[in-house]
Write a protein that holds these residues in place. Sequence first.
Motif, PDB file in Angstrom:
ATOM      1  N   ALA A   1       0.800  -0.965   0.154  1.00  0.00           N
ATOM      2  CA  ALA A   1      -0.020  -0.007   0.032  1.00  0.00           C
ATOM      3  C   ALA A   1       0.846   1.286  -0.053  1.00  0.00           C
ATOM      4  O   ALA A   1       2.004   1.164   0.551  1.00  0.00           O
ATOM      5  CB  ALA A   1      -0.913  -0.094   1.237  1.00  0.00           C
ATOM      6  N   GLY A   2       0.222   2.238  -0.371  1.00  0.00           N
ATOM      7  CA  GLY A   2       1.000   3.485  -0.454  1.00  0.00           C
ATOM      8  C   GLY A   2      -0.048   4.551   0.317  1.00  0.00           C
ATOM      9  O   GLY A   2      -1.276   4.587  -0.030  1.00  0.00           O
ATOM     10  N   ILE A   3       0.536   5.561   1.208  1.00  0.00           N
ATOM     11  CA  ILE A   3      -0.466   6.257   1.917  1.00  0.00           C
ATOM     12  C   ILE A   3       0.220   7.789   1.831  1.00  0.00           C
ATOM     13  O   ILE A   3       1.556   7.824   1.833  1.00  0.00           O
ATOM     14  CB  ILE A   3      -0.614   6.029   3.426  1.00  0.00           C
ATOM     15  CG1 ILE A   3      -1.429   4.628   3.431  1.00  0.00           C
ATOM     16  CG2 ILE A   3      -0.922   7.035   4.219  1.00  0.00           C
ATOM     17  CD1 ILE A   3      -1.549   3.997   5.079  1.00  0.00           C
ATOM     18  N   ALA A   4      -0.636   8.562   1.316  1.00  0.00           N
ATOM     19  CA  ALA A   4      -0.044  10.044   1.515  1.00  0.00           C
ATOM     20  C   ALA A   4      -0.944  10.796   2.513  1.00  0.00           C
ATOM     21  O   ALA A   4      -1.965  10.677   2.673  1.00  0.00           O
ATOM     22  CB  ALA A   4      -0.180  10.854   0.030  1.00  0.00           C
ATOM     23  N   THR A   5      -0.160  11.925   3.170  1.00  0.00           N
ATOM     24  CA  THR A   5      -0.680  12.648   4.317  1.00  0.00           C
ATOM     25  C   THR A   5      -0.181  13.953   4.510  1.00  0.00           C
ATOM     26  O   THR A   5       1.019  13.829   4.397  1.00  0.00           O
ATOM     27  CB  THR A   5      -1.132  11.875   5.656  1.00  0.00           C
ATOM     28  OG1 THR A   5      -1.907  12.768   6.129  1.00  0.00           O
ATOM     29  CG2 THR A   5       0.065  11.497   6.128  1.00  0.00           C
TER      30      THR A   5
ATOM     31  N   ALA B   1      -5.421   8.677 -11.604  1.00  0.00           N
ATOM     32  CA  ALA B   1      -5.613   8.576 -13.096  1.00  0.00           C
ATOM     33  C   ALA B   1      -4.555   9.139 -14.076  1.00  0.00           C
ATOM     34  O   ALA B   1      -4.700   8.556 -15.228  1.00  0.00           O
ATOM     35  CB  ALA B   1      -6.978   9.568 -13.159  1.00  0.00           C
ATOM     36  N   ASP B   2      -3.778  10.131 -13.621  1.00  0.00           N
ATOM     37  CA  ASP B   2      -2.914  10.862 -14.620  1.00  0.00           C
ATOM     38  C   ASP B   2      -1.510  11.056 -13.866  1.00  0.00           C
ATOM     39  O   ASP B   2      -1.130  12.126 -13.988  1.00  0.00           O
ATOM     40  CB  ASP B   2      -3.569  11.783 -15.215  1.00  0.00           C
ATOM     41  CG  ASP B   2      -2.582  12.411 -16.634  1.00  0.00           C
ATOM     42  OD1 ASP B   2      -1.918  11.772 -16.690  1.00  0.00           O
ATOM     43  OD2 ASP B   2      -2.888  13.472 -16.835  1.00  0.00           O
ATOM     44  N   PRO B   3      -0.910  10.132 -13.345  1.00  0.00           N
ATOM     45  CA  PRO B   3       0.360  10.494 -12.761  1.00  0.00           C
ATOM     46  C   PRO B   3       1.463  11.016 -13.408  1.00  0.00           C
ATOM     47  O   PRO B   3       2.389  11.690 -13.194  1.00  0.00           O
ATOM     48  CB  PRO B   3       0.787   9.054 -11.664  1.00  0.00           C
ATOM     49  CG  PRO B   3       0.087   8.089 -12.692  1.00  0.00           C
ATOM     50  CD  PRO B   3      -1.365   8.453 -13.224  1.00  0.00           C
TER      51      PRO B   3
ATOM     52  N   ALA C   1       6.569   4.255  -6.254  1.00  0.00           N
ATOM     53  CA  ALA C   1       6.980   3.047  -5.636  1.00  0.00           C
ATOM     54  C   ALA C   1       5.710   1.809  -5.829  1.00  0.00           C
ATOM     55  O   ALA C   1       5.939   0.685  -5.727  1.00  0.00           O
ATOM     56  CB  ALA C   1       7.335   3.154  -4.157  1.00  0.00           C
ATOM     57  N   LEU C   2       4.564   2.472  -6.207  1.00  0.00           N
ATOM     58  CA  LEU C   2       3.381   1.517  -6.536  1.00  0.00           C
ATOM     59  C   LEU C   2       3.389   0.797  -7.977  1.00  0.00           C
ATOM     60  O   LEU C   2       2.613   0.186  -8.065  1.00  0.00           O
ATOM     61  CB  LEU C   2       2.154   2.169  -6.128  1.00  0.00           C
ATOM     62  CG  LEU C   2       1.898   2.973  -4.650  1.00  0.00           C
ATOM     63  CD1 LEU C   2       0.642   3.170  -4.657  1.00  0.00           C
ATOM     64  CD2 LEU C   2       2.545   1.583  -3.674  1.00  0.00           C
ATOM     65  N   GLY C   3       4.127   1.598  -8.789  1.00  0.00           N
ATOM     66  CA  GLY C   3       4.060   1.268 -10.154  1.00  0.00           C
ATOM     67  C   GLY C   3       3.141   1.900 -11.072  1.00  0.00           C
ATOM     68  O   GLY C   3       2.341   3.024 -10.639  1.00  0.00           O
ATOM     69  N   ALA C   4       3.081   1.722 -12.232  1.00  0.00           N
ATOM     70  CA  ALA C   4       2.113   2.577 -13.435  1.00  0.00           C
ATOM     71  C   ALA C   4       0.767   2.829 -12.904  1.00  0.00           C
ATOM     72  O   ALA C   4       0.126   3.825 -13.055  1.00  0.00           O
ATOM     73  CB  ALA C   4       2.334   1.920 -14.913  1.00  0.00           C
ATOM     74  N   GLN C   5       0.168   1.511 -12.399  1.00  0.00           N
ATOM     75  CA  GLN C   5      -1.184   1.531 -12.165  1.00  0.00           C
ATOM     76  C   GLN C   5      -1.549   1.597 -10.473  1.00  0.00           C
ATOM     77  O   GLN C   5      -0.690   0.706  -9.994  1.00  0.00           O
ATOM     78  CB  GLN C   5      -2.055   0.464 -12.950  1.00  0.00           C
ATOM     79  CG  GLN C   5      -1.784   0.391 -14.345  1.00  0.00           C
ATOM     80  CD  GLN C   5      -2.600   1.743 -14.951  1.00  0.00           C
ATOM     81  OE1 GLN C   5      -3.402   2.339 -14.379  1.00  0.00           O
ATOM     82  NE2 GLN C   5      -1.686   2.128 -16.191  1.00  0.00           N
ATOM     83  N   ALA C   6      -2.447   2.096  -9.925  1.00  0.00           N
ATOM     84  CA  ALA C   6      -2.705   1.975  -8.818  1.00  0.00           C
ATOM     85  C   ALA C   6      -4.156   2.366  -8.401  1.00  0.00           C
ATOM     86  O   ALA C   6      -4.785   2.987  -9.402  1.00  0.00           O
ATOM     87  CB  ALA C   6      -1.924   3.054  -7.808  1.00  0.00           C
ATOM     88  N   GLN C   7      -4.835   1.552  -7.451  1.00  0.00           N
ATOM     89  CA  GLN C   7      -6.173   1.634  -7.222  1.00  0.00           C
ATOM     90  C   GLN C   7      -6.373   2.563  -5.820  1.00  0.00           C
ATOM     91  O   GLN C   7      -5.624   2.222  -4.944  1.00  0.00           O
ATOM     92  CB  GLN C   7      -6.680   0.134  -6.992  1.00  0.00           C
ATOM     93  CG  GLN C   7      -8.309   0.196  -6.441  1.00  0.00           C
ATOM     94  CD  GLN C   7      -8.615  -1.195  -5.995  1.00  0.00           C
ATOM     95  OE1 GLN C   7      -7.700  -2.032  -5.883  1.00  0.00           O
ATOM     96  NE2 GLN C   7      -9.990  -1.227  -5.915  1.00  0.00           N
TER      97      GLN C   7
ATOM     98  N   LEU D   1      -3.707   4.195  -1.244  1.00  0.00           N
ATOM     99  CA  LEU D   1      -3.447   3.463  -2.695  1.00  0.00           C
ATOM    100  C   LEU D   1      -3.038   2.161  -2.483  1.00  0.00           C
ATOM    101  O   LEU D   1      -2.281   1.765  -1.524  1.00  0.00           O
ATOM    102  CB  LEU D   1      -2.749   4.324  -3.522  1.00  0.00           C
ATOM    103  CG  LEU D   1      -2.894   5.870  -3.783  1.00  0.00           C
ATOM    104  CD1 LEU D   1      -1.820   6.486  -4.841  1.00  0.00           C
ATOM    105  CD2 LEU D   1      -4.196   5.878  -4.550  1.00  0.00           C
ATOM    106  N   ARG D   2      -3.651   1.211  -3.431  1.00  0.00           N
ATOM    107  CA  ARG D   2      -3.089  -0.205  -3.491  1.00  0.00           C
ATOM    108  C   ARG D   2      -2.310  -0.217  -4.738  1.00  0.00           C
ATOM    109  O   ARG D   2      -3.092  -0.101  -6.033  1.00  0.00           O
ATOM    110  CB  ARG D   2      -4.168  -1.006  -3.191  1.00  0.00           C
ATOM    111  CG  ARG D   2      -3.928  -2.348  -3.581  1.00  0.00           C
ATOM    112  CD  ARG D   2      -3.697  -3.146  -2.075  1.00  0.00           C
ATOM    113  NE  ARG D   2      -4.665  -3.321  -1.204  1.00  0.00           N
ATOM    114  CZ  ARG D   2      -4.601  -3.660   0.150  1.00  0.00           C
ATOM    115  NH1 ARG D   2      -3.326  -3.636   0.564  1.00  0.00           N
ATOM    116  NH2 ARG D   2      -5.366  -3.852   0.963  1.00  0.00           N
ATOM    117  N   PRO D   3      -1.135  -0.784  -4.841  1.00  0.00           N
ATOM    118  CA  PRO D   3      -0.656  -1.160  -5.999  1.00  0.00           C
ATOM    119  C   PRO D   3      -1.484  -2.250  -6.821  1.00  0.00           C
ATOM    120  O   PRO D   3      -1.933  -3.254  -6.196  1.00  0.00           O
ATOM    121  CB  PRO D   3       0.817  -1.752  -5.939  1.00  0.00           C
ATOM    122  CG  PRO D   3       0.879  -1.915  -4.399  1.00  0.00           C
ATOM    123  CD  PRO D   3      -0.279  -1.166  -3.732  1.00  0.00           C
ATOM    124  N   ASP D   4      -1.744  -2.205  -8.077  1.00  0.00           N
ATOM    125  CA  ASP D   4      -2.515  -3.177  -8.662  1.00  0.00           C
ATOM    126  C   ASP D   4      -2.010  -4.549  -8.601  1.00  0.00           C
ATOM    127  O   ASP D   4      -2.781  -5.573  -8.700  1.00  0.00           O
ATOM    128  CB  ASP D   4      -2.467  -2.699 -10.247  1.00  0.00           C
ATOM    129  CG  ASP D   4      -3.913  -1.944 -10.669  1.00  0.00           C
ATOM    130  OD1 ASP D   4      -4.526  -1.579  -9.634  1.00  0.00           O
ATOM    131  OD2 ASP D   4      -3.809  -1.477 -11.905  1.00  0.00           O
TER     132      ASP D   4
END
Length: 281
Positions: A6-10, A217-219, A250-256, A276-279
């Motif tokens: 997982a990735g978290i931003a805050t 959607a458009d990193p 770090a999560l890759g091209a696609q993330a949820q 976020l969750r890496p795909d």
Amino acid sequence: MARITAGIATSHIPAVGAALDNGRAGDSYWAPVFAGYDWAREFERAERPDVVILVYNDHASAFDMKFIPTFAIGCGEAFGIADEGWGPRPVPEVEGHPDLAWHIAQSLILDEFDMTIINEMEVDHALTVPLSLMFGQAERWPVKVIPLAVNVVTYPPPSGNRCWLLGEAIARAVASFDEDLNVQVWGTGGMSHQLQGPRAGLINKPWDTAFLDRLTADPGALRHMPHIDYLREAGSEGIELVMWLIMRGALGAQAQELHRFYHVPASNTAVGHIVLRPDAA
């Protein structure tokens, strides 16, 4: 093998930590801020990460104008709590994970990132406030933490693209570590805010919301956003958002996107938060 799950931003607003430490989290002003992290606290209890790679910026606690690393990784056993002028926050010492941290440092340097390795330092609100938001008033933090400090205080900060590439390199390093570890990457700082000058108190909600949208959607557009756009649209301290791109890379091209929260104001800034969750996870 170790894996990023997982990735978290805050945001890492110091007044948020002060509100919690002084028993004001339930005040009418602060209650909506802390309620916005209820979902993430439940998520962390369910996920039970072993290690958090926590990307933050130091506020002249460990580094000053005599020594300004662009990227610094903490490889020590533990990190004390900095006194930022009113005494250290009453929170637990931060426990490191030296084996993984040294592995990441070696991997990044051989991957042509010039990392500064720090074995002894104190960490300030930029690192401890996110931990408090995710884990509350713990007697001991339930995760090991690898601090990764980024210079976004003194010009020039790293570009968004360089931060993204560092995130990709961190993912490669974690994946090559031969131990079964649940690893999260956190990016902290932001969102729009300016603390001085004629634009002090600036908050740009439409721009912040668009940034959150583009993070999933458009990193690619965020990778190449120039520094001046952050300064113009998000204020002088809005440049902290490049640290979110280390997490995102770090999560890759696609993330949820699993969850987001946005609130204004908190102190004189905008609070932003996303999970976020890496795909591939």
